[in-house]
Design a protein around this motif. Structure first.
Motif: not given
Length: 339
Positions: A215-218, A221-226, A228-231, A285-296
């Protein structure tokens, strides 16, 4: 399968877990066997091998053409050195001469694992650390340059034509700015998955902790995308330094007017080009795959590992209350679990 269970008088509503491989006709959440059974028994949680799930996340994320080509070039580089004791010894000699004070000799390259994508990060780390020495070795093989950096045993070594041609080809590939930025983009942004990889394959308590960290890793990646310019600016700055070390200028691919099928987003400079056409698609690619493979739904079932006595004592129940709530109807007295 549903018909078979009914034929042998097994009530589908009593199913609490399903485990299949990852092929779509079994695992699909829309048309797979697991969905048909879950329609009859909503608590029949589908559980896929966690390590394999992470492999799938990484494999799908690396399907982007730039990333896929980068991995192919890395593989060719590793094969070039590791399939020849002579070439591997040359690389090791260059490293030892450049770093004479290290107590433990550094291994130059590690082959990329064919089956376990998640274990490849170690190979990427070795390549990153040995990059300059790899280039020196390739220049020596191709052009007999850098003799002073190779050690006394390789001062007057001759190389066959095939080795020289292959070294020249690798030099062109590995010193291009497109390769450098693609490699660092993959290496830096996938590093967040390394810790989970070890824990998903470790002891029971590690697996429980790993699911918390997913959950933390998800969110990472969401924070990195938000941001993105800085990262990406950090990655790009590192790519510029890496390119400078091999005398490569940062450039973006030339756009030809007749490229009808080109889907690349326009950009005014190399940093913007690679951010919009490489980094953002890669992370998308990474964020949706994490959501898909590690569902709630898979996470509560994994926490049942906390009922292993040693884990229960060590972790104080490993935050099992939500699991108890999920399976409350199956327990004789859910309210008494804390006691």
């Amino acid at each position: 399968m549903v018909q078979f269970l009914q034929d042998v008088n097994l009530d589908l509503k009593n199913i609490r877990g399903q485990g299949y491989d990852g092929v779509a006709n079994m695992s699909s959440d829309n048309v797979g066997v697991q969905r048909k059974i879950k329609n009859e028994s909503p608590k029949a949680v589908y559980v896929h091998c966690s390590g394999h799930c992470l492999n799938l996340v990484i494999a799908h994320s690396c399907s982007h053409p730039n990333t896929r080509n980068t991995i192919a070039k890395l593989k060719n580089c590793c094969l070039f050195f590791l399939t020849s004791p002579k070439r591997e010894s040359l690389l090791q000699s260059i490293i030892m001469k450049a770093l004479p004070d290290i107590s433990k000799p550094k291994k130059g390259l590690v082959d990329l694992c064919r089956t376990r994508w998640s274990s490849r990060h170690d190979s990427y780390r070795h390549f990153f650390q040995a990059y300059c020495y790899v280039i020196i070795a390739l220049e020596y093989i191709a052009y007999s340059a850098n003799k002073d950096a190779c050690g006394e045993d390789f001062t007057n070594v001759t190389w066959d034509t095939t080795s020289r041609d292959n070294a020249n080809s690798l030099l062109t590939s590995l010193t291009s700015f497109d390769f450098i930025i693609s490699f660092l983009n993959m290496y830096q942004f996938m590093s967040h998955l390394e810790g989970i990889t070890v824990k998903l394959q470790g002891r029971t308590v590690d697996i429980i902790i790993a699911y918390h960290e997913i959950a933390e890793v998800k969110s990472v990646y969401k924070n990195i995308l938000r941001n993105m310019d800085k990262e990406f600016s950090r990655v790009y700055t590192q790519a510029e330094r890496m390119a400078c070390s091999v005398k490569t200028e940062p450039t973006k691919p030339r756009t030809v007017g007749c490229q009808i099928m080109c889907n690349n987003a326009p950009a005014i400079n190399p940093e913007e080009y690679y951010r919009r056409n490489l980094a953002i698609p890669f992370l998308n690619h990474i964020s949706p795959e994490l959501e898909s493979q590690f569902s709630d739904l898979s996470i509560p079932s994994s926490k049942l590992l906390g009922l292993v006595l040693s884990t229960l004592c060590e972790e104080g129940g490993a935050s099992l209350q939500n699991v108890v709530d999920f399976y409350a109807e199956d327990l004789p007295s859910a309210d008494l679990f804390p006691q």
